[in-house]
Design a protein around this motif. Structure first.
Motif, PDB file in Angstrom:
ATOM      1  N   ARG A  15       0.468  94.990  50.055  1.00  0.00           N
ATOM      2  CA  ARG A  15      -0.798  94.443  50.570  1.00  0.00           C
ATOM      3  C   ARG A  15      -0.942  94.839  52.034  1.00  0.00           C
ATOM      4  NH1 ARG A  15      -4.062  91.977  47.273  1.00  0.00           N
ATOM      5  NH2 ARG A  15      -5.087  90.971  49.001  1.00  0.00           N
ATOM      6  N   ARG A  16      -0.717  96.108  52.287  1.00  0.00           N
ATOM      7  CA  ARG A  16      -0.893  96.753  53.596  1.00  0.00           C
ATOM      8  C   ARG A  16      -0.257  95.945  54.743  1.00  0.00           C
ATOM      9  NH1 ARG A  16      -2.734 101.711  53.804  1.00  0.00           N
ATOM     10  NH2 ARG A  16      -3.857 101.247  55.690  1.00  0.00           N
ATOM     11  N   ASP A  17      -1.060  95.392  55.653  1.00  0.00           N
ATOM     12  CA  ASP A  17      -0.540  94.736  56.858  1.00  0.00           C
ATOM     13  C   ASP A  17       0.261  93.471  56.570  1.00  0.00           C
ATOM     14  OD1 ASP A  17      -1.747  96.722  58.323  1.00  0.00           O
ATOM     15  OD2 ASP A  17      -3.449  95.490  58.950  1.00  0.00           O
ATOM     16  N   PRO A  71      -7.359  92.610  65.356  1.00  0.00           N
ATOM     17  CA  PRO A  71      -6.237  93.163  64.593  1.00  0.00           C
ATOM     18  C   PRO A  71      -5.199  93.783  65.531  1.00  0.00           C
ATOM     19  CG  PRO A  71      -8.289  93.784  63.561  1.00  0.00           C
ATOM     20  CD  PRO A  71      -8.645  93.150  64.882  1.00  0.00           C
ATOM     21  N   SER A 101      -7.239  83.103  56.887  1.00  0.00           N
ATOM     22  CA  SER A 101      -7.055  84.360  56.168  1.00  0.00           C
ATOM     23  C   SER A 101      -7.321  84.208  54.680  1.00  0.00           C
ATOM     24  CB  SER A 101      -5.623  84.840  56.354  1.00  0.00           C
ATOM     25  OG  SER A 101      -5.364  85.950  55.539  1.00  0.00           O
ATOM     26  N   CYS A 103      -5.440  85.854  52.804  1.00  0.00           N
ATOM     27  CA  CYS A 103      -4.065  86.052  52.359  1.00  0.00           C
ATOM     28  C   CYS A 103      -3.290  84.765  52.582  1.00  0.00           C
ATOM     29  CB  CYS A 103      -3.443  87.192  53.150  1.00  0.00           C
ATOM     30  SG  CYS A 103      -1.703  87.392  52.826  1.00  0.00           S
ATOM     31  N   LYS A 134      -5.179  93.651  59.936  1.00  0.00           N
ATOM     32  CA  LYS A 134      -6.541  94.152  59.782  1.00  0.00           C
ATOM     33  C   LYS A 134      -6.862  94.313  58.305  1.00  0.00           C
ATOM     34  CE  LYS A 134      -9.757  97.823  60.633  1.00  0.00           C
ATOM     35  NZ  LYS A 134      -9.993  99.161  61.109  1.00  0.00           N
ATOM     36  N   ASP A 135      -5.901  94.826  57.557  1.00  0.00           N
ATOM     37  CA  ASP A 135      -6.134  95.174  56.159  1.00  0.00           C
ATOM     38  C   ASP A 135      -5.111  94.474  55.277  1.00  0.00           C
ATOM     39  OD1 ASP A 135      -6.690  96.346  53.722  1.00  0.00           O
ATOM     40  OD2 ASP A 135      -6.445  98.407  54.424  1.00  0.00           O
ATOM     41  N   SER A 137      -5.699  94.367  51.896  1.00  0.00           N
ATOM     42  CA  SER A 137      -6.054  94.845  50.562  1.00  0.00           C
ATOM     43  C   SER A 137      -4.838  95.497  49.902  1.00  0.00           C
ATOM     44  CB  SER A 137      -7.200  95.850  50.653  1.00  0.00           C
ATOM     45  OG  SER A 137      -6.771  97.023  51.319  1.00  0.00           O
ATOM     46  N   SER A 143      -2.158  99.329  58.732  1.00  0.00           N
ATOM     47  CA  SER A 143      -3.421  99.811  59.294  1.00  0.00           C
ATOM     48  C   SER A 143      -3.162 100.388  60.681  1.00  0.00           C
ATOM     49  CB  SER A 143      -4.438  98.675  59.377  1.00  0.00           C
ATOM     50  OG  SER A 143      -4.019  97.724  60.340  1.00  0.00           O
TER      51      SER A 143
END
Length: 187
Positions: A15-17, A71, A101, A103, A134-135, A137, A143
């Motif tokens: 989940r990226r960041d 971010p 968030s 998340c 920031k990301d 997703s 990011s």
């Protein structure tokens, strides 16, 4: 309680960041830091955090910290700030004024810490260190804003450990270089 320190990374690498805590442990493990402190990548397995909270005299918890600010902003919550928050959670006023968030890993960690505090499992000192994502997703890698502050984030880890007396004087600070190749992490 054993006089020991642990640096614990929380994060979801997919989940990226949100994976920033896990990426930090990966880099720190390459620096020789594990000879002085225990490095632990829990990923999303919060249920194993109690082991380190109970047995270590100092825990530095690394993770994405969504607060809705710019971010890449690095944040910390010291033992004193955490004690204030945990004291409120013990009285039943569980709120996260410093977190917003989509998340939930960060919120889940705070709820878990509140429970461990009430049960008396949180015996040593704890510091939270995080980066505004920031990301969040699905995907792998950090990011651009988080990648830019990542070396500063790692230096903050070293500063916290030096302040706690966990590192010998003059311990070299190793931060990642951006490289290409199969051995490079997907930052």
């Amino acid at each position: 309680m054993v006089n020991q320190a642990a640096v614990v990374g929380l994060g979801d690498l997919f989940r990226r960041d949100v994976g920033v805590g896990s990426w930090a442990i990966e880099f720190l493990s390459r620096s020789g830091l594990s000879a002085h402190v225990e490095l632990v990548d829990l990923g999303t397995a919060l249920g194993y955090l109690d082991t380190y909270l109970y047995r270590c005299s100092y825990v530095l918890l690394l993770q994405a910290w969504p607060q809705g600010s710019a971010p890449g902003k690095i944040r910390q919550l010291s033992a004193r700030g955490l004690e204030r928050w945990l004291g409120k959670s013990q009285r039943g006023h569980l709120s996260f004024p410093f977190c917003s968030s989509p998340c939930t890993l960060f919120q889940d960690a705070l709820v878990y810490l509140g429970r461990m505090h009430r049960l008396g499992v949180l015996r040593g000192e704890l510091t939270l260190l995080g980066v505004e994502p920031k990301d969040v997703s699905p995907g792998v890698g950090l990011s651009s804003p988080v990648r830019r502050v990542f070396p500063r984030f790692l230096r903050a880890v070293y500063r916290h450990l030096e302040k706690q007396g966990c590192l010998p004087p003059g311990f070299p600070v190793v931060v990642p270089l951006h490289r290409c190749g199969s051995e490079a992490l997907p930052l």
